[in-house]
Design an enzyme around this catalytic site. Sequence first.
Site, PDB file in Angstrom:
ATOM      1  N   HIS A   1     -14.616  -6.579  19.195  1.00  0.00           N
ATOM      2  CA  HIS A   1     -13.280  -6.465  19.810  1.00  0.00           C
ATOM      3  C   HIS A   1     -12.194  -7.009  18.879  1.00  0.00           C
ATOM      4  O   HIS A   1     -11.145  -7.449  19.346  1.00  0.00           O
ATOM      5  CB  HIS A   1     -13.212  -7.209  21.153  1.00  0.00           C
ATOM      6  CG  HIS A   1     -14.360  -6.917  22.059  1.00  0.00           C
ATOM      7  ND1 HIS A   1     -14.330  -5.928  23.015  1.00  0.00           N
ATOM      8  CD2 HIS A   1     -15.605  -7.463  22.129  1.00  0.00           C
ATOM      9  CE1 HIS A   1     -15.506  -5.903  23.660  1.00  0.00           C
ATOM     10  NE2 HIS A   1     -16.296  -6.815  23.118  1.00  0.00           N
TER      11      HIS A   1
ATOM     12  N   SER B   1       7.506  -2.071  -2.205  1.00  0.00           N
ATOM     13  CA  SER B   1       8.543  -1.543  -1.324  1.00  0.00           C
ATOM     14  C   SER B   1       9.838  -1.472  -2.104  1.00  0.00           C
ATOM     15  O   SER B   1      10.128  -2.338  -2.923  1.00  0.00           O
ATOM     16  CB  SER B   1       8.700  -2.455  -0.116  1.00  0.00           C
ATOM     17  OG  SER B   1       9.974  -2.283   0.454  1.00  0.00           O
TER      18      SER B   1
ATOM     19  N   LYS C   1       6.773  -7.220  -0.678  1.00  0.00           N
ATOM     20  CA  LYS C   1       5.712  -6.366  -0.156  1.00  0.00           C
ATOM     21  C   LYS C   1       4.743  -5.863  -1.222  1.00  0.00           C
ATOM     22  O   LYS C   1       5.136  -5.532  -2.331  1.00  0.00           O
ATOM     23  CB  LYS C   1       6.321  -5.131   0.542  1.00  0.00           C
ATOM     24  CG  LYS C   1       7.055  -5.425   1.835  1.00  0.00           C
ATOM     25  CD  LYS C   1       6.125  -5.854   2.967  1.00  0.00           C
ATOM     26  CE  LYS C   1       5.388  -4.702   3.584  1.00  0.00           C
ATOM     27  NZ  LYS C   1       6.259  -3.797   4.322  1.00  0.00           N
TER      28      LYS C   1
ATOM     29  N   GLU D   1      -4.305   3.268   3.485  1.00  0.00           N
ATOM     30  CA  GLU D   1      -3.627   3.924   4.615  1.00  0.00           C
ATOM     31  C   GLU D   1      -3.794   5.438   4.547  1.00  0.00           C
ATOM     32  O   GLU D   1      -3.971   6.109   5.564  1.00  0.00           O
ATOM     33  CB  GLU D   1      -2.138   3.567   4.617  1.00  0.00           C
ATOM     34  CG  GLU D   1      -1.871   2.116   4.978  1.00  0.00           C
ATOM     35  CD  GLU D   1      -0.406   1.774   4.829  1.00  0.00           C
ATOM     36  OE1 GLU D   1       0.291   1.678   5.839  1.00  0.00           O
ATOM     37  OE2 GLU D   1       0.056   1.603   3.682  1.00  0.00           O
TER      38      GLU D   1
END
Length: 444
Positions: free
Chosen positions: A164, A285, A291, A298
């Site tokens: 979980h 970024s 970043k 992704e």
Amino acid sequence: MTKRHKTESNAMWGGRFNAAPSDVMTQINASIDIDQRLWKQDIEASKAHCQMLVKQSIIAETEGKAILEGLEQVASEIENGSFVFKTEFEDIHMNIESRLKEIIGDVAGKLHTARSRNDQVATDFKLWTREACGVLIEKIVGFQAVLETLSQEHENSIMPGFTHLQVAQPVTLGMHLDAYWQMLSRDKTRIQDCTKRLNDSPLGACALSGTGFPTDQDYTAKQLGFDQPMSNNMDAVSARDFAMEFLFCCAQCGLNLSRLAEEVILWSTPQFGFVTLSDEWSTGSSIMPQKKNPDAAELVRAKTGRLNGNLIQLMTVMKALPLAYNKDMQEDKAAVFESFDIACLCLDAMSGMMGSANFHLARMRDAAEDGYATATEMADWLVRNLNMPFRDAHHITGKIVKLAEGQSCRLDQLDLVDMQAIAPQITDDIYNSLTLEKAVQSRR
Ligand code: ARG
């Protein structure tokens, strides 16, 4: 409004037609932009067919020789980029045949004796898919090697195991990564299985019912490395389950990769802090200087959408198609080509990204330490040493975890007297069960 048709009719079947197709008809009918990827297989299969025609005395040896030489020339033109693919010739088969005719003249027309584009395309496509299976397997094995090296290196690197997405029990990074090795191993055998099942030759089935010419389907099957010819000609020209199986293999493999990609994305957040990706496998970024984004992971995660979509696309095309060949089936190749490309790209990306990732072992260990990951060990200690039913041990351990939570400490930092207030029979031997190493070792 009626469309005015061009006056020349099609060179390949013009006999029955007075007018050429409308431009839009030509456009919707053409598949050359996509199926030109089959050129090698088309030439290979044509050569085998031609040799069979000669062997069976269906065409003369000199004719066969001219055709084979012409096909060689077409192949080298395609290879060196001088070949011009034309939409008006619809697909790869007719593009190659029409060029062959330019090179060797009318004898080119004999190549299509005892053959149809229906068995031709099925053969080409199977040859292509068989090769693609081999490439995919190699890439899977390559990524497995990366995972294996990491698993061995991190055989004893403790991290929290999750259920979980909550800390569950301590595991090792090696075990975690080996789980993916196992998934990929099944992806590999699934593709091997797909290769086996697709390795029957459709060539010789012709349009759908075979041919009256004395062909030799065993010969062409053998020449092309197939195990045997397909037994039913109608099935041979209309079966595409091999393509759907291949699409499923790609989708399943991509799906497995997307699960690891998701973990890498989570692990690389400051909140987890388990891993830093190398600069080569991250992006920055344009606005937030701090970043470092895991874009490759992704995208691997996202590409699953297209892999799944391609499988559904072809299944939808094939659903309820009557026997035998239908032009609908021309829509089979884009999906397979794209899924193959995507699966290869994702495997390459995951290999590069994982192979150069920097794992933060201390941070992983701390996270296991912080999440009461040894609570099951504590319950097991109560069962073993106090002969308690597991359900009671679970209940008592739950109370002890609550106590630790209240004191903002780990289980092994609690005072014995505080635990004894909950279960008086507990002795200090219980602390021996609470180290992460013990917990991991006891579960090997
Ligand atoms: N381009 C076609 C395909 O990919 C080849 C077979 C065409 N057959 C036909 N009967 N029109 O399916």
